[in-house]
Design a protein around this motif. Sequence first.
Motif, short mmCIF file in Angstrom:
data_model
loop_
_atom_site.label_atom_id
_atom_site.label_comp_id
_atom_site.label_asym_id
_atom_site.label_seq_id
_atom_site.Cartn_x
_atom_site.Cartn_y
_atom_site.Cartn_z
N ALA A 34 3.51 9.41 -27.29
CA ALA A 34 4.87 9.50 -27.81
C ALA A 34 5.90 9.32 -26.70
CB ALA A 34 5.06 10.84 -28.50
N ALA A 35 5.59 9.84 -25.52
CA ALA A 35 6.54 9.78 -24.41
C ALA A 35 6.45 8.48 -23.64
CB ALA A 35 6.27 10.95 -23.46
N GLY A 36 5.41 7.69 -23.88
CA GLY A 36 5.18 6.48 -23.10
C GLY A 36 4.24 6.76 -21.95
N PRO A 37 3.90 5.73 -21.18
CA PRO A 37 2.95 5.90 -20.10
C PRO A 37 3.47 6.84 -19.02
CG PRO A 37 4.02 3.75 -20.00
CD PRO A 37 4.40 4.35 -21.29
N VAL A 38 2.59 7.72 -18.55
CA VAL A 38 2.93 8.69 -17.51
C VAL A 38 2.01 8.45 -16.31
CG1 VAL A 38 2.98 11.12 -16.87
CG2 VAL A 38 3.71 10.41 -19.16
N VAL A 39 2.59 8.22 -15.15
CA VAL A 39 1.83 8.05 -13.92
C VAL A 39 2.22 9.19 -12.99
CG1 VAL A 39 1.26 6.53 -11.99
CG2 VAL A 39 1.84 5.55 -14.24
N GLN A 40 1.28 10.10 -12.77
CA GLN A 40 1.57 11.30 -11.99
C GLN A 40 1.02 11.17 -10.57
OE1 GLN A 40 1.82 15.51 -13.10
NE2 GLN A 40 -0.35 15.59 -12.58
N THR A 41 1.86 11.48 -9.59
CA THR A 41 1.44 11.39 -8.18
C THR A 41 1.65 12.71 -7.43
OG1 THR A 41 3.63 10.57 -7.51
CG2 THR A 41 1.97 8.92 -8.11
N THR A 42 1.98 13.77 -8.14
CA THR A 42 2.31 15.04 -7.47
C THR A 42 1.12 15.64 -6.73
OG1 THR A 42 1.88 16.25 -9.53
CG2 THR A 42 4.16 15.59 -9.08
N ASP A 43 -0.11 15.35 -7.16
CA ASP A 43 -1.27 15.91 -6.48
C ASP A 43 -1.41 15.36 -5.06
OD1 ASP A 43 -2.45 17.59 -8.58
OD2 ASP A 43 -2.73 15.70 -9.64
N VAL A 44 -0.98 14.13 -4.86
CA VAL A 44 -1.02 13.55 -3.50
C VAL A 44 -0.07 14.32 -2.60
CG1 VAL A 44 -0.57 11.49 -2.14
CG2 VAL A 44 -1.66 11.28 -4.37
N ASP A 45 1.14 14.59 -3.09
CA ASP A 45 2.10 15.37 -2.30
C ASP A 45 1.54 16.75 -1.98
OD1 ASP A 45 3.91 13.25 -2.53
OD2 ASP A 45 4.77 14.06 -4.37
N LEU A 46 0.91 17.38 -2.96
CA LEU A 46 0.35 18.71 -2.76
C LEU A 46 -0.74 18.69 -1.70
CD1 LEU A 46 0.04 21.69 -3.56
CD2 LEU A 46 -1.46 20.93 -5.45
N PHE A 47 -1.63 17.70 -1.77
CA PHE A 47 -2.71 17.62 -0.79
C PHE A 47 -2.15 17.51 0.62
CE2 PHE A 47 -5.32 15.17 2.09
CZ PHE A 47 -6.53 15.85 2.04
N TYR A 48 -1.18 16.62 0.81
CA TYR A 48 -0.70 16.40 2.18
C TYR A 48 0.17 17.55 2.68
CZ TYR A 48 -3.06 12.02 2.79
OH TYR A 48 -4.05 11.09 2.95
N ARG A 49 0.72 18.35 1.80
CA ARG A 49 1.37 19.58 2.26
C ARG A 49 0.33 20.53 2.85
NH1 ARG A 49 4.65 19.16 -2.43
NH2 ARG A 49 3.47 20.76 -3.55
N VAL A 50 -0.79 20.66 2.15
CA VAL A 50 -1.87 21.52 2.64
C VAL A 50 -2.46 20.93 3.93
CG1 VAL A 50 -4.16 22.46 2.10
CG2 VAL A 50 -2.38 22.36 0.32
N TYR A 51 -2.68 19.64 3.92
CA TYR A 51 -3.26 18.92 5.06
C TYR A 51 -2.37 19.05 6.30
CZ TYR A 51 -4.89 14.68 7.57
OH TYR A 51 -5.35 13.76 8.50
N ASP A 52 -1.08 18.79 6.15
CA ASP A 52 -0.17 18.83 7.29
C ASP A 52 0.02 20.26 7.80
OD1 ASP A 52 0.19 16.09 7.20
OD2 ASP A 52 2.04 16.20 6.01
N ALA A 53 0.08 21.21 6.89
CA ALA A 53 0.25 22.61 7.30
C ALA A 53 -0.92 23.09 8.15
CB ALA A 53 0.42 23.51 6.08
N ALA A 54 -2.09 22.49 7.93
CA ALA A 54 -3.28 22.87 8.69
C ALA A 54 -3.53 21.94 9.86
CB ALA A 54 -4.50 22.89 7.76
N GLY A 55 -2.54 21.15 10.21
CA GLY A 55 -2.70 20.24 11.33
C GLY A 55 -3.76 19.18 11.11
N GLY A 56 -3.99 18.80 9.87
CA GLY A 56 -4.99 17.79 9.56
C GLY A 56 -6.41 18.31 9.46
N HIS A 57 -6.56 19.64 9.54
CA HIS A 57 -7.90 20.24 9.50
C HIS A 57 -7.95 21.43 8.55
CE1 HIS A 57 -9.08 17.77 12.93
NE2 HIS A 57 -7.95 18.13 13.51
N PRO A 58 -7.60 21.22 7.27
CA PRO A 58 -7.67 22.34 6.33
C PRO A 58 -9.12 22.77 6.10
CG PRO A 58 -7.31 20.29 5.15
CD PRO A 58 -7.20 19.96 6.62
N THR A 59 -9.30 24.04 5.86
CA THR A 59 -10.64 24.56 5.59
C THR A 59 -11.00 24.29 4.13
OG1 THR A 59 -9.86 26.73 4.89
CG2 THR A 59 -10.28 26.40 7.26
N ALA A 60 -12.28 24.44 3.83
CA ALA A 60 -12.72 24.29 2.45
C ALA A 60 -12.01 25.28 1.55
CB ALA A 60 -14.23 24.46 2.37
N GLU A 61 -11.83 26.50 2.04
CA GLU A 61 -11.15 27.52 1.24
C GLU A 61 -9.70 27.14 0.96
OE1 GLU A 61 -10.20 32.32 1.31
OE2 GLU A 61 -10.90 31.32 3.14
#
Length: 296
Positions: free
Chosen positions: A14-41
Amino acid sequence: MAADAVPAPVRAAAAGPVVQTTDVDLFYRVYDAAGGHPTAEQLQRDYLDQGSDGLQVLARERNVTGQRIADALAKNPSLYTGAKRCLSALPPARERLEAALRELARLYPEARFPPVTVAIGRGKPVAIGASDTGIQVGLEALCAIDWLNPDVEDRIVYVLAHEYAHVQQVHADAISDKPSPTVLEISLIEGIAEFVAELTAGKVAYSRNAAAAAGRELEIETRFAADIDKNDLSDWAYNTTPDAPGDLGYWVGYRIAKAYYRNAPDKRQALRDIMEMEDPKAFLEKSGWYPGIEFD
């Protein structure tokens, strides 16, 4: 019925095609905050557990866990640093893909519009999809296959247009999930997705393979015609490598679909027939295709 009680695919349509990219932003926030070495946890708690519904589907269907991403990061860190170069291509690619999907809706009113989720995974798969849960794409995996198409933005648009076409194919799962599908069956499933990608987004996804076939149409398609009933797909599908083009069945299947569409007087009905193909042999016979066919 309350809005939150309406099934997600219906709301998306009904709303038309939705292309979501917010998960990429979320990952790189976690990645950058850990200096590129986030833990599994950290990856599990701060990324996967906080991600979109589409990311949850990817995690469930392909066993993407914090530990498996951490293992992939340790084994191949360049996969994740390299994916950062694709970030700037996401906004324009998203706009182009949404335009392509609107064109799909115009050409094929029966189209369904489950969401497209672009996320970060464990290095594979590039994409998965289903009519009820939509398409989930691993940006790190898609970004890494630069041999497929050197332009990142184009690669994102055309590959996702191809995958979205698969979602629309009414009988694709029943055909491709056979114990031993034939060369013709798989080539048409993939070739139809290529044709629809070109029709809606402007180009096929696997143009590198098509370029390798240019000028050899009669030779390749004569061999294909002799192999259509074979169950050994190794000469025609899923055999591309970074060093050598392959998947020529995609290209021949695309040309069969194109012949069908070109020869049909009613293009809207032709596209409906293409999307709803159930009998590959009957489709081939009706298409008007022959080895070496030339298109204007």
